[in-house]
Design a protein around this motif. Structure first.
Motif, PDB file in Angstrom:
ATOM      1  N   LEU A  39      10.840   1.366   5.962  1.00  0.00           N
ATOM      2  CA  LEU A  39       9.409   1.320   5.671  1.00  0.00           C
ATOM      3  C   LEU A  39       8.897  -0.116   5.632  1.00  0.00           C
ATOM      4  O   LEU A  39       7.786  -0.401   6.102  1.00  0.00           O
ATOM      5  N   SER A  52       6.186  -1.249   8.291  1.00  0.00           N
ATOM      6  CA  SER A  52       4.891  -1.735   7.797  1.00  0.00           C
ATOM      7  C   SER A  52       4.620  -3.158   8.300  1.00  0.00           C
ATOM      8  O   SER A  52       3.478  -3.511   8.578  1.00  0.00           O
ATOM      9  N   THR A  61       2.855   8.685   6.016  1.00  0.00           N
ATOM     10  CA  THR A  61       2.148   7.503   6.515  1.00  0.00           C
ATOM     11  C   THR A  61       3.118   6.572   7.240  1.00  0.00           C
ATOM     12  O   THR A  61       2.804   6.074   8.331  1.00  0.00           O
ATOM     13  N   GLY A  62       4.291   6.333   6.669  1.00  0.00           N
ATOM     14  CA  GLY A  62       5.282   5.474   7.312  1.00  0.00           C
ATOM     15  C   GLY A  62       5.693   5.996   8.679  1.00  0.00           C
ATOM     16  O   GLY A  62       5.803   5.233   9.643  1.00  0.00           O
ATOM     17  N   LYS A 118       3.028  11.358   0.705  1.00  0.00           N
ATOM     18  CA  LYS A 118       2.074  10.589   1.501  1.00  0.00           C
ATOM     19  C   LYS A 118       2.719   9.326   2.056  1.00  0.00           C
ATOM     20  O   LYS A 118       2.461   8.920   3.191  1.00  0.00           O
ATOM     21  N   ARG A 119       3.594   8.683   1.260  1.00  0.00           N
ATOM     22  CA  ARG A 119       4.279   7.468   1.707  1.00  0.00           C
ATOM     23  C   ARG A 119       5.127   7.754   2.937  1.00  0.00           C
ATOM     24  O   ARG A 119       5.091   7.012   3.913  1.00  0.00           O
ATOM     25  N   ASP A 178      13.473   2.597   2.252  1.00  0.00           N
ATOM     26  CA  ASP A 178      12.594   1.464   1.950  1.00  0.00           C
ATOM     27  C   ASP A 178      12.746   0.320   2.951  1.00  0.00           C
ATOM     28  O   ASP A 178      11.765  -0.326   3.303  1.00  0.00           O
ATOM     29  N   ARG A 180       0.830  -1.203   0.000  1.00  0.00           N
ATOM     30  CA  ARG A 180       0.000   0.000   0.000  1.00  0.00           C
ATOM     31  C   ARG A 180       0.870   1.261   0.000  1.00  0.00           C
ATOM     32  O   ARG A 180       0.597   2.208  -0.732  1.00  0.00           O
ATOM     33  N   LEU A 181       1.937   1.257   0.806  1.00  0.00           N
ATOM     34  CA  LEU A 181       2.860   2.401   0.840  1.00  0.00           C
ATOM     35  C   LEU A 181       3.474   2.652  -0.534  1.00  0.00           C
ATOM     36  O   LEU A 181       3.583   3.797  -0.971  1.00  0.00           O
ATOM     37  N   LYS A 182       3.899   1.593  -1.215  1.00  0.00           N
ATOM     38  CA  LYS A 182       4.569   1.742  -2.504  1.00  0.00           C
ATOM     39  C   LYS A 182       3.674   2.375  -3.562  1.00  0.00           C
ATOM     40  O   LYS A 182       4.169   2.983  -4.500  1.00  0.00           O
ATOM     41  N   ARG A 183       2.358   2.250  -3.408  1.00  0.00           N
ATOM     42  CA  ARG A 183       1.428   2.846  -4.380  1.00  0.00           C
ATOM     43  C   ARG A 183       1.155   4.329  -4.109  1.00  0.00           C
ATOM     44  O   ARG A 183       0.538   4.998  -4.925  1.00  0.00           O
ATOM     45  N   MET A 184       1.597   4.839  -2.970  1.00  0.00           N
ATOM     46  CA  MET A 184       1.356   6.240  -2.606  1.00  0.00           C
ATOM     47  C   MET A 184       2.410   7.141  -3.239  1.00  0.00           C
ATOM     48  O   MET A 184       3.525   6.702  -3.521  1.00  0.00           O
TER      49      MET A 184
END
Length: 120
Positions: free
Chosen positions: A107, A111, A38-39, A34-35, A104, A26-30
């Motif tokens: 994250l 996650s 959110t992280g 926002k990523r 990454d 989900r994070l990778k699609r932001m």
């Protein structure tokens, strides 16, 4: 109780390809802003402390010096260009002036902890 971000042995991205979870996907699609936000929010919810020690003086990706983004949760530092962000390296870094940066690997770790909290 507050805890340090769990440190993992460095693993190449090729061998880490299948080591993801639905929250990391989900994070990778932001978009990048926002990523990152959110992280960092998930890290707070998991009570993960920010990195307080020195960061690497060289890019974790290319091992060169320059204008580096420092991860909020580990010693890793990166050039924005090495992360795949397009544009002039000096201009790109300003994108992160008001956005905390998390690499990454952090994250992915965050996650995974967040996913475990949501399922538990």
């Amino acid at each position: 109780s507050e805890k340090r971000h769990p440190r993992k042995k460095k693993v190449s991205s090729a061998s880490r390809r299948n080591d993801t979870n639905k929250f990391f996907e989900r994070l990778k699609r932001m978009d990048v802003a926002k990523r990152m936000k959110t992280g960092v929010e998930w890290a707070k919810q998991c009570k993960i402390l920010s990195w307080e020690d020195d960061h690497n003086d060289r890019c974790t990706q290319c091992n060169d010096v320059g204008n580096l983004l420092c991860c909020e949760f580990c010693c890793n530092s990166y050039h924005a260009l090495c992360l795949g962000v397009k544009g002039d390296d000096n201009d790109i870094s300003h994108i992160f002036d008001d956005i905390p940066f998390a690499c990454d690997q952090c994250l992915l770790d965050i996650s995974g902890l967040y996913e475990g909290q949501q399922e538990g």
